[in-house]
Design a protein around this motif. Structure first.
Motif, PDB file in Angstrom:
ATOM      1  N   ALA A 294       0.844  -1.198   0.000  1.00  0.00           N
ATOM      2  CA  ALA A 294       0.000   0.000   0.000  1.00  0.00           C
ATOM      3  C   ALA A 294       0.877   1.245   0.000  1.00  0.00           C
ATOM      4  N   ALA A 295       0.384   2.284  -0.619  1.00  0.00           N
ATOM      5  CA  ALA A 295       1.104   3.554  -0.666  1.00  0.00           C
ATOM      6  C   ALA A 295       0.923   4.303   0.654  1.00  0.00           C
ATOM      7  N   VAL A 296       1.993   4.888   1.137  1.00  0.00           N
ATOM      8  CA  VAL A 296       1.964   5.671   2.369  1.00  0.00           C
ATOM      9  C   VAL A 296       2.596   7.022   2.091  1.00  0.00           C
ATOM     10  N   GLY A 297       2.192   8.020   2.883  1.00  0.00           N
ATOM     11  CA  GLY A 297       2.693   9.370   2.696  1.00  0.00           C
ATOM     12  C   GLY A 297       3.569   9.821   3.838  1.00  0.00           C
ATOM     13  N   CYS A 298       4.484  10.751   3.539  1.00  0.00           N
ATOM     14  CA  CYS A 298       5.364  11.312   4.557  1.00  0.00           C
ATOM     15  C   CYS A 298       5.828  12.677   4.088  1.00  0.00           C
ATOM     16  N   ASN A 299       6.372  13.434   5.019  1.00  0.00           N
ATOM     17  CA  ASN A 299       6.894  14.761   4.721  1.00  0.00           C
ATOM     18  C   ASN A 299       8.167  14.620   3.896  1.00  0.00           C
ATOM     19  N   LEU A 332      -5.525  10.943   1.543  1.00  0.00           N
ATOM     20  CA  LEU A 332      -6.098   9.858   2.341  1.00  0.00           C
ATOM     21  C   LEU A 332      -7.530   9.550   1.911  1.00  0.00           C
ATOM     22  N   ASP A 333      -8.309  10.580   1.656  1.00  0.00           N
ATOM     23  CA  ASP A 333      -9.703  10.351   1.286  1.00  0.00           C
ATOM     24  C   ASP A 333      -9.827   9.739  -0.108  1.00  0.00           C
ATOM     25  N   ASN A 334      -8.953  10.108  -1.037  1.00  0.00           N
ATOM     26  CA  ASN A 334      -9.006   9.562  -2.401  1.00  0.00           C
ATOM     27  C   ASN A 334      -8.353   8.202  -2.533  1.00  0.00           C
ATOM     28  N   GLY A 335      -7.722   7.732  -1.495  1.00  0.00           N
ATOM     29  CA  GLY A 335      -7.067   6.440  -1.557  1.00  0.00           C
ATOM     30  C   GLY A 335      -5.698   6.466  -2.183  1.00  0.00           C
ATOM     31  N   GLU A 336      -5.146   7.653  -2.432  1.00  0.00           N
ATOM     32  CA  GLU A 336      -3.790   7.714  -2.976  1.00  0.00           C
ATOM     33  C   GLU A 336      -2.785   7.141  -1.988  1.00  0.00           C
TER      34      GLU A 336
END
Length: 487
Positions: A294-299, A332-336
């Motif tokens: 799964a894709a995760v986000g970070c600064n 997060l809401d779009n599932g990116e």
């Protein structure tokens, strides 16, 4: 040749004159025979930096050359460091939580520290690593901001004591779900309430038994069973024996009312716990994200992305770099991305601004905290660390943090409402008045029962004593008549 005693005054006089010659004005000349020369004594003394007052200690910075302190100009969370450029006035204004903490710390130093804040457009690593060497090559004397204390950074710069604790946490979206617990039926009341209910039930059963069933002649085990079972049978209307005593009826009436109120409250809280949807994290474990690619986000401007790759073993292709706090909700809401990773202070700011629909999930990975960076061997690191401890112990850092979060605080947070609902457990406080009335009634009934029992026993004793006296008198009468007739 001149003796040493003669040479020394000359050397001192020459040194004083040479030192005075390098200044704009002469202070005085001292000779052993005359002392300080001049009619007016010492003239005004200018200390380093142009100050006339005696400094309280050494100072690395002066008004002519203040310390150059770099601050991150491109940080994602400007609540910590915010750089505002005024092109009209050709000035720069720098504010934020980290700046306010640093200013409060500087005031605690035992000397005057002159400094200027200089915006740095690069990343946090560029301020401290030798490949860019902003601090190391004296481009800056120090670096102030929301800079994480890391082991690899400590090799090249000196960090102060952390002014706020930190840790890596995961923020995910929430989904509704029902609360699932094996012991949910016990949650509406706390432990004290359950213990008090058990004590009141036992006392009620004992008083009613004492008033009604003391003459039954049961064994001790049967008596205990009757005391414990009596309140239950009364509540369920399965009591087959008639209640005849008036005090027992009074106790029974109050007891039924108390149990009705307590039972209704228990039912209401339990229904809320079992039927109201609860907000649950969409992802609970990091392993789920890692195993599902799964894709995760970070600064993208911090160390977190490298930490996810090198420590948590995420694939580089699954990491999305986010450069603005406002981009996280949309991603997060779009599932990116399925989750976003923040350091704990940044997570608090994000949840304070976007409190609806997001929650912290999974474990927290402890880090070094936010600190100020200095050149290796700089004595400022020790002095600033001592000042940080003073400011922290005074509670000023906590106050500044609360002020920072208060500006973007969500008052109607579903997560906060859910936590408040989950924490509701009734105690004896709301029912203390009813329990007090019931206790008074039980005490009164107990006294009446004891008096009646004593009176009944005394009457039986008196009747037995009178019967014994009648038998003795009859025996004596017959025995005496027989005795006197025989003799």
């Amino acid at each position: 040749m001149l003796e040493l005693a003669e040479v020394t005054p000359l050397l001192l006089s020459g040194l004083v004159r040479a030192a005075a010659a390098r200044r704009s004005s002469e202070v005085a000349v001292w000779l052993p025979e005359l002392g300080i020369s001049g009619d007016r004594g010492l003239s005004s003394i200018f200390w380093p930096g142009g100050e006339q007052t005696v400094p309280r200690g050494w100072s690395l910075g002066s008004r002519e050359r203040p310390l150059r302190i770099g601050v991150p100009a491109s940080g994602t969370f400007n609540q910590f460091v915010k750089v505002m450029y005024d092109t009209g006035r050709n000035s720069t204004r720098i504010t934020g939580f980290s700046i306010e903490v640093f200013q409060a710390v500087v005031k605690k130093l035992p000397y005057d520290l002159q400094y200027e804040l200089v915006p740095f457009p690069g990343s946090y690593d560029e301020m401290v690593f030798p490949c860019f060497s902003s601090v190391l090559l004296l481009s800056f004397d120090a670096a102030v901001g929301d800079t994480e204390i890391m082991a690899n950074r400590c090799v090249y710069v000196e960090f102060s004591q952390p002014y706020i604790e930190s840790g890596l946490v995961m923020v995910v979206t929430v989904k509704p779900g029902l609360k699932d617990s094996k012991f949910i039926a016990l949650n509406p009341f706390n432990k004290i309430m359950w213990l008090q209910l058990a004590a009141v039930s036992t006392a009620t059963g004992f008083v009613i038994w004492l008033s009604e069933f003391v003459v039954t002649g049961n064994s001790i085990l049967q008596t205990i069973c009757s005391i414990l079972w009596l309140p239950v049978t009364i509540i369920s209307l399965s009591q087959r024996e008639n209640i005849k005593n008036s005090t027992s009826k009074l106790v029974l009436a109050v007891w039924i009312y108390v149990t009705f109120v307590v039972g209704a409250s228990f039912t209401a809280v339990l229904s809320s716990m079992m039927t109201v949807p609860r907000l649950e994290p969409s992802v609970r474990e990091i392993d789920v994200l890692r195993n599902s690619n799964a894709a995760v986000g970070c600064n993208g401007n911090s160390f977190i992305c490298d930490y996810l790759i090198n420590v948590l073993n995420f694939k580089p292709n699954n990491i999305k770099r986010v450069n603005s706090i406002d981009e996280y909700p949309r991603a997060l809401d779009n599932g990116e991305i399925k989750a976003a990773f923040f350091v704990l202070p940044h997570a608090k700011v994000f949840l304070a601004k976007y409190c609806n629909g997001y929650i912290v999930s999974g474990p927290s990975f402890k880090l070094g905290g936010f600190g100020f960076a200095f050149q290796k061997g700089s004595p400022l690191a020790i002095d600033i660390s001592e000042a940080i401890l003073k400011v922290s112990q005074s509670g000023h850092v906590d106050t500044l943090e609360q002020n920072m979060l208060h500006h973007s605080n969500c008052t109607s947070s579903p997560a906060a409402s859910q936590k408040a609902a989950d924490d509701i457990r009734l105690g004896p406080g709301p029912f203390s008045g009813l329990f007090m009335i019931l206790g008074c009634i039980l005490g009164f009934a107990f006294v009446v029962a004891v008096v009646r029992l004593a009176r009944a026993r005394w009457t039986s004793f008196c009747d037995g004593l009178w019967a014994s006296m009648v038998v003795i008198r009859e025996c004596c009468t017959r025995f005496g008549a027989t005795y006197f007739c025989v003799h």
